[in-house]
Design a protein around this motif. Structure first.
Motif, PDB file in Angstrom:
ATOM      1  N   VAL A  60       0.229  53.559  17.261  1.00  0.00           N
ATOM      2  CA  VAL A  60      -0.392  52.245  17.393  1.00  0.00           C
ATOM      3  C   VAL A  60      -1.276  52.256  18.631  1.00  0.00           C
ATOM      4  O   VAL A  60      -0.791  52.395  19.758  1.00  0.00           O
ATOM      5  CB  VAL A  60       0.674  51.133  17.493  1.00  0.00           C
ATOM      6  CG1 VAL A  60      -0.001  49.763  17.581  1.00  0.00           C
ATOM      7  CG2 VAL A  60       1.635  51.198  16.313  1.00  0.00           C
ATOM      8  N   ALA A  61      -2.567  52.126  18.406  1.00  0.00           N
ATOM      9  CA  ALA A  61      -3.547  52.155  19.490  1.00  0.00           C
ATOM     10  C   ALA A  61      -3.826  50.735  19.960  1.00  0.00           C
ATOM     11  O   ALA A  61      -4.396  49.928  19.228  1.00  0.00           O
ATOM     12  CB  ALA A  61      -4.831  52.833  19.018  1.00  0.00           C
ATOM     13  N   GLY A  62      -3.430  50.443  21.167  1.00  0.00           N
ATOM     14  CA  GLY A  62      -3.624  49.106  21.734  1.00  0.00           C
ATOM     15  C   GLY A  62      -4.958  49.010  22.455  1.00  0.00           C
ATOM     16  O   GLY A  62      -5.030  49.246  23.649  1.00  0.00           O
ATOM     17  N   PHE A  63      -5.990  48.663  21.702  1.00  0.00           N
ATOM     18  CA  PHE A  63      -7.319  48.584  22.307  1.00  0.00           C
ATOM     19  C   PHE A  63      -8.063  47.295  21.966  1.00  0.00           C
ATOM     20  O   PHE A  63      -9.166  47.069  22.447  1.00  0.00           O
ATOM     21  CB  PHE A  63      -8.170  49.798  21.885  1.00  0.00           C
ATOM     22  CG  PHE A  63      -8.500  49.817  20.428  1.00  0.00           C
ATOM     23  CD1 PHE A  63      -9.690  49.288  19.960  1.00  0.00           C
ATOM     24  CD2 PHE A  63      -7.610  50.348  19.513  1.00  0.00           C
ATOM     25  CE1 PHE A  63      -9.983  49.296  18.607  1.00  0.00           C
ATOM     26  CE2 PHE A  63      -7.889  50.372  18.164  1.00  0.00           C
ATOM     27  CZ  PHE A  63      -9.089  49.839  17.710  1.00  0.00           C
ATOM     28  N   ILE A  64      -7.462  46.443  21.141  1.00  0.00           N
ATOM     29  CA  ILE A  64      -8.128  45.183  20.785  1.00  0.00           C
ATOM     30  C   ILE A  64      -8.260  44.344  22.047  1.00  0.00           C
ATOM     31  O   ILE A  64      -7.291  44.109  22.772  1.00  0.00           O
ATOM     32  CB  ILE A  64      -7.320  44.419  19.715  1.00  0.00           C
ATOM     33  CG1 ILE A  64      -7.145  45.262  18.452  1.00  0.00           C
ATOM     34  CG2 ILE A  64      -7.986  43.080  19.407  1.00  0.00           C
ATOM     35  CD1 ILE A  64      -8.420  45.614  17.741  1.00  0.00           C
ATOM     36  N   ALA A  91      -3.706  47.361  17.689  1.00  0.00           N
ATOM     37  CA  ALA A  91      -2.993  46.265  18.344  1.00  0.00           C
ATOM     38  C   ALA A  91      -3.719  45.909  19.631  1.00  0.00           C
ATOM     39  O   ALA A  91      -4.578  46.659  20.106  1.00  0.00           O
ATOM     40  CB  ALA A  91      -1.563  46.695  18.674  1.00  0.00           C
ATOM     41  N   ALA A  92      -3.349  44.784  20.187  1.00  0.00           N
ATOM     42  CA  ALA A  92      -3.812  44.437  21.528  1.00  0.00           C
ATOM     43  C   ALA A  92      -3.073  45.333  22.517  1.00  0.00           C
ATOM     44  O   ALA A  92      -1.942  45.754  22.263  1.00  0.00           O
ATOM     45  CB  ALA A  92      -3.525  42.968  21.818  1.00  0.00           C
ATOM     46  N   ALA A  93      -3.717  45.633  23.615  1.00  0.00           N
ATOM     47  CA  ALA A  93      -3.117  46.547  24.596  1.00  0.00           C
ATOM     48  C   ALA A  93      -1.904  45.928  25.280  1.00  0.00           C
ATOM     49  O   ALA A  93      -0.889  46.582  25.442  1.00  0.00           O
ATOM     50  CB  ALA A  93      -4.149  46.950  25.629  1.00  0.00           C
ATOM     51  N   ASP A 107      -8.651  35.296  18.669  1.00  0.00           N
ATOM     52  CA  ASP A 107      -9.804  36.196  18.570  1.00  0.00           C
ATOM     53  C   ASP A 107      -9.338  37.646  18.436  1.00  0.00           C
ATOM     54  O   ASP A 107      -9.853  38.405  17.612  1.00  0.00           O
ATOM     55  CB  ASP A 107     -10.711  36.036  19.791  1.00  0.00           C
ATOM     56  CG  ASP A 107     -11.892  36.979  19.757  1.00  0.00           C
ATOM     57  OD1 ASP A 107     -12.756  36.820  18.873  1.00  0.00           O
ATOM     58  OD2 ASP A 107     -11.945  37.892  20.613  1.00  0.00           O
ATOM     59  N   ALA A 108      -8.365  38.043  19.227  1.00  0.00           N
ATOM     60  CA  ALA A 108      -7.841  39.413  19.156  1.00  0.00           C
ATOM     61  C   ALA A 108      -7.237  39.691  17.784  1.00  0.00           C
ATOM     62  O   ALA A 108      -7.457  40.758  17.200  1.00  0.00           O
ATOM     63  CB  ALA A 108      -6.808  39.642  20.263  1.00  0.00           C
ATOM     64  N   ALA A 112      -8.515  42.403  14.955  1.00  0.00           N
ATOM     65  CA  ALA A 112      -7.613  43.408  14.377  1.00  0.00           C
ATOM     66  C   ALA A 112      -7.648  43.360  12.866  1.00  0.00           C
ATOM     67  O   ALA A 112      -7.729  44.404  12.200  1.00  0.00           O
ATOM     68  CB  ALA A 112      -6.187  43.205  14.905  1.00  0.00           C
ATOM     69  N   VAL A 113      -7.603  42.169  12.294  1.00  0.00           N
ATOM     70  CA  VAL A 113      -7.650  42.030  10.834  1.00  0.00           C
ATOM     71  C   VAL A 113      -8.968  42.582  10.303  1.00  0.00           C
ATOM     72  O   VAL A 113      -8.990  43.313   9.304  1.00  0.00           O
ATOM     73  CB  VAL A 113      -7.438  40.557  10.419  1.00  0.00           C
ATOM     74  CG1 VAL A 113      -7.791  40.347   8.955  1.00  0.00           C
ATOM     75  CG2 VAL A 113      -6.017  40.120  10.700  1.00  0.00           C
ATOM     76  N   THR A 114     -10.060  42.255  10.960  1.00  0.00           N
ATOM     77  CA  THR A 114     -11.366  42.756  10.523  1.00  0.00           C
ATOM     78  C   THR A 114     -11.397  44.279  10.537  1.00  0.00           C
ATOM     79  O   THR A 114     -11.882  44.913   9.602  1.00  0.00           O
ATOM     80  CB  THR A 114     -12.488  42.186  11.409  1.00  0.00           C
ATOM     81  OG1 THR A 114     -12.477  40.763  11.288  1.00  0.00           O
ATOM     82  CG2 THR A 114     -13.849  42.732  11.002  1.00  0.00           C
ATOM     83  N   LEU A 115     -10.850  44.880  11.591  1.00  0.00           N
ATOM     84  CA  LEU A 115     -10.841  46.339  11.690  1.00  0.00           C
ATOM     85  C   LEU A 115      -9.996  46.995  10.610  1.00  0.00           C
ATOM     86  O   LEU A 115     -10.397  48.013  10.037  1.00  0.00           O
ATOM     87  CB  LEU A 115     -10.336  46.784  13.055  1.00  0.00           C
ATOM     88  CG  LEU A 115     -11.326  46.690  14.191  1.00  0.00           C
ATOM     89  CD1 LEU A 115     -10.622  46.982  15.511  1.00  0.00           C
ATOM     90  CD2 LEU A 115     -12.488  47.632  13.992  1.00  0.00           C
TER      91      LEU A 115
END
Length: 121
Positions: A60-64, A91-93, A107-108, A112-115
């Motif tokens: 899980v990459a937390g970069f949103i 995910a969000a970091a 917004d985050a 994420a959903v869009t990605l």
């Protein structure tokens, strides 16, 4: 951090040292830090080439991050997946609660959903 090396070392160590008979479903790695989005330097992500998680384990990459566009998120996702040589979850970091405005958390989540529903391959 100067690059993703500490995240790779920790993820690999956790996966390698996890107790037999127990299931580790995923490892979360934060690629952004609170009010600072992830790096756009591809070399920052190069250490992900040494990631040795089993294919059954999700990464899980937390970069949103609320301060960058969806197109910038796609760039980061593509770099992370290219160097990690695997599809990753997003995910969000730092989680969603650290944001002072609930609109930033929404917004985050929207990003994420869009990605995850877009074709980024």
């Amino acid at each position: 951090m100067s690059d993703a090396q500490p995240l790779v070392l920790l993820a690999n160590a956790v996966a390698d040292g996890f107790p037999d008979g127990r299931v580790l479903d995923y490892v979360h790695a934060p690629f952004a830090a609170a009010d600072k989005p992830g790096s756009f330097n591809p070399q920052w992500y190069r250490p992900l080439e040494a990631l040795t998680l089993p294919s059954s384990m999700r990464f899980v990459a937390g970069f949103i991050h609320e301060s960058i566009s969806i197109n910038d998120h796609r760039i980061l996702l593509d770099m992370i997946e290219r160097f990690a040589r695997r599809e990753v979850d997003v995910a969000a970091a730092c989680g969603l609660a650290r944001r002072p405005d609930p609109a930033q958390a929404w917004d985050a989540m929207d990003k994420a959903v869009t990605l995850i529903t877009a074709d980024h391959a």
